[in-house]
Design an enzyme around this catalytic site. Structure first.
Site, PDB file in Angstrom:
ATOM      1  N   CYS A   1     -19.118  -7.556   3.705  1.00  0.00           N
ATOM      2  CA  CYS A   1     -18.506  -6.269   4.010  1.00  0.00           C
ATOM      3  C   CYS A   1     -17.200  -6.161   3.226  1.00  0.00           C
ATOM      4  O   CYS A   1     -16.552  -7.168   2.947  1.00  0.00           O
ATOM      5  CB  CYS A   1     -18.228  -6.162   5.508  1.00  0.00           C
ATOM      6  SG  CYS A   1     -17.403  -4.630   6.032  1.00  0.00           S
ATOM      7  N   ARG A  59     -17.730  -3.448  18.065  1.00  0.00           N
ATOM      8  CA  ARG A  59     -16.898  -4.598  17.737  1.00  0.00           C
ATOM      9  C   ARG A  59     -15.559  -4.546  18.459  1.00  0.00           C
ATOM     10  O   ARG A  59     -14.799  -3.592  18.289  1.00  0.00           O
ATOM     11  CB  ARG A  59     -16.686  -4.682  16.221  1.00  0.00           C
ATOM     12  CG  ARG A  59     -15.943  -5.940  15.775  1.00  0.00           C
ATOM     13  CD  ARG A  59     -16.079  -6.156  14.272  1.00  0.00           C
ATOM     14  NE  ARG A  59     -17.457  -6.458  13.940  1.00  0.00           N
ATOM     15  CZ  ARG A  59     -18.189  -5.762  13.066  1.00  0.00           C
ATOM     16  NH1 ARG A  59     -17.671  -4.739  12.434  1.00  0.00           N
ATOM     17  NH2 ARG A  59     -19.431  -6.113  12.831  1.00  0.00           N
ATOM     18  N   CYS A 104     -15.961 -10.133   5.775  1.00  0.00           N
ATOM     19  CA  CYS A 104     -15.385  -8.872   5.316  1.00  0.00           C
ATOM     20  C   CYS A 104     -14.134  -9.132   4.490  1.00  0.00           C
ATOM     21  O   CYS A 104     -13.254  -9.884   4.904  1.00  0.00           O
ATOM     22  CB  CYS A 104     -15.040  -7.981   6.509  1.00  0.00           C
ATOM     23  SG  CYS A 104     -14.497  -6.319   6.034  1.00  0.00           S
ATOM     24  N   CYS A 127     -19.632   0.750   8.688  1.00  0.00           N
ATOM     25  CA  CYS A 127     -18.782   0.206   9.749  1.00  0.00           C
ATOM     26  C   CYS A 127     -17.628   1.176   9.919  1.00  0.00           C
ATOM     27  O   CYS A 127     -16.784   1.309   9.031  1.00  0.00           O
ATOM     28  CB  CYS A 127     -18.287  -1.188   9.354  1.00  0.00           C
ATOM     29  SG  CYS A 127     -17.171  -1.949  10.551  1.00  0.00           S
ATOM     30  N   CYS A 147       0.554   0.584  10.270  1.00  0.00           N
ATOM     31  CA  CYS A 147       0.174  -0.478   9.346  1.00  0.00           C
ATOM     32  C   CYS A 147       1.360  -1.232   8.747  1.00  0.00           C
ATOM     33  O   CYS A 147       2.219  -0.639   8.080  1.00  0.00           O
ATOM     34  CB  CYS A 147      -0.699   0.088   8.223  1.00  0.00           C
ATOM     35  SG  CYS A 147      -1.339  -1.200   7.130  1.00  0.00           S
ATOM     36  N   CYS A 158       0.325   5.151   6.825  1.00  0.00           N
ATOM     37  CA  CYS A 158      -0.300   4.951   8.135  1.00  0.00           C
ATOM     38  C   CYS A 158       0.739   4.349   9.087  1.00  0.00           C
ATOM     39  O   CYS A 158       1.288   3.273   8.827  1.00  0.00           O
ATOM     40  CB  CYS A 158      -1.500   4.025   8.016  1.00  0.00           C
ATOM     41  SG  CYS A 158      -2.715   4.544   6.765  1.00  0.00           S
ATOM     42  N   CYS A 207       0.841  -1.204   0.000  1.00  0.00           N
ATOM     43  CA  CYS A 207       0.000   0.000   0.000  1.00  0.00           C
ATOM     44  C   CYS A 207       0.878   1.256   0.000  1.00  0.00           C
ATOM     45  O   CYS A 207       1.861   1.340   0.735  1.00  0.00           O
ATOM     46  CB  CYS A 207      -0.898   0.004   1.225  1.00  0.00           C
ATOM     47  SG  CYS A 207      -2.013   1.434   1.304  1.00  0.00           S
TER      48      CYS A 207
END
Length: 326
Positions: free
Chosen positions: A132, A264, A100, A192, A63, A60, A56
């Site tokens: 999801c 969650r 998901c 979500c 991550c 972040c 990616c």
């Protein structure tokens, strides 16, 4: 403490007063609200699958899938549809009601890979699961295509508060995140949206994030509360584990101010004892992520067998697809 209506006009001071209550009183109040709006013996079991891993371009700081960090995570191309559907089928048989699919993209692009994801959504939805996706930023048109394909929910977390966000991410803005949530909502897809604690933020930052969520035009139907899953090689890889009582406070406050939402208990469970998780359920958490290979994307997570054992010991039962937890 009873919460008979859903409010979207919470003030920062009100949320702060709830968050900072004496812990035992806060848990009691949240448990009371939880029992008013939900069956406390039912939780939603969700399976999260990384359908495209690593590489990616975002930065972040938490991550392990960011290409710029040396984390030892192998980049994997978009999975084959048949393989994804097979895993979804096993997840359903294992008690999951939501499946998901996550792709490590900055944003969705109108290309062949997106077309393949749309096909995956249609096939998994045909199994009777809530489908999801979390694919990065979306346009209104892309959200509409996902809805037409059968998507039930879209995950796009705020991560932190607007005030702290730039300390964690510089490759997109907080407004970018809010815009994607808005596009999802306009398409008629369930939202979500939650965040992460343990990033170095203050309690004030945590309460600010909760305020943003609780004052949206419509509350997210699902609110993931994540503890930082520390990945070596990322800027936050050496941070200390967040105190579990802070997770409990976040969950309890979220339950009180967003009473109808599924709260969650997400990342970080691998470092929590069963006793600590039980306090989170007592405080209003009524959903978890599980996976057949004991991973949550690229970080360790309890597997399906472990979670079934925990649920049995705690007297918790899994919601089935289409069942309303109320």
């Amino acid at each position: 403490m009873l919460t008979e209506t859903i409010r979207k006009d919470w003030t920062p001071d009100e949320i702060g007063a709830i968050y900072n209550r004496p812990l035992m009183q806060l848990i009691y109040d949240a448990a009371t609200v939880h029992r008013q709006w939900h069956d406390p013996e039912r939780i939603q079991v969700c399976t999260l699958l990384s359908i495209k891993t690593g590489g990616c371009p975002e930065d972040c700081a938490y991550c392990g899938q960011a290409a710029r960090y040396q984390t030892g995570i192998n980049v994997k191309a978009l999975m084959r549809k048949d393989d994804v559907v097979a895993i979804a089928r096993r997840a359903r048989e294992g008690g999951s009601s939501r499946f998901c699919m996550a792709a490590a993209w900055r944003e969705v692009k109108d290309n062949r890979d997106f077309d393949r994801v749309l096909d995956m959504v249609t096939e998994v939805a045909a199994l009777g699961l809530e489908v999801c996706c979390t694919l990065g930023m979306l346009t209104e048109t892309q959200a509409a295509k996902l809805k037409a394909a059968g998507l039930y929910a879209y995950n796009h977390n705020l991560d932190s508060s607007a005030e702290y966000y730039e300390q964690i991410i510089s490759t997109r803005t907080y407004t970018d995140r809010l815009n994607t949530v808005d596009h999802v909502r306009k398409a008629g897809i369930s939202v979500c949206c939650g965040g992460i604690i343990g990033l170095g933020e203050t309690r004030e930052n945590r309460m600010q994030m909760l305020h943003t969520l609780a004052t949206m035009p419509e509350h997210p139907e699902s609110v993931p509360v994540n503890a930082l899953a520390r990945v070596q090689g990322t800027p936050l890889g050496d941070r200390s584990k967040i105190d579990t009582w802070e997770m409990v406070r976040m969950i309890a406050t979220a339950r009180i101010i967003m009473p109808a939402a599924m709260i969650r208990l997400s990342a970080g469970r691998m470092e929590m004892s069963e006793y600590e998780q039980a306090f989170c359920f007592m405080a209003g958490a009524n959903s978890i992520f599980t996976n057949e290979n004991g991973e949550l994307l690229v970080t360790p997570n309890p597997g399906m067998g472990e979670d079934r054992g925990m649920m049995e010991r705690l007297g918790l039962k899994a919601l089935v697809s289409g069942e309303v937890n109320a």
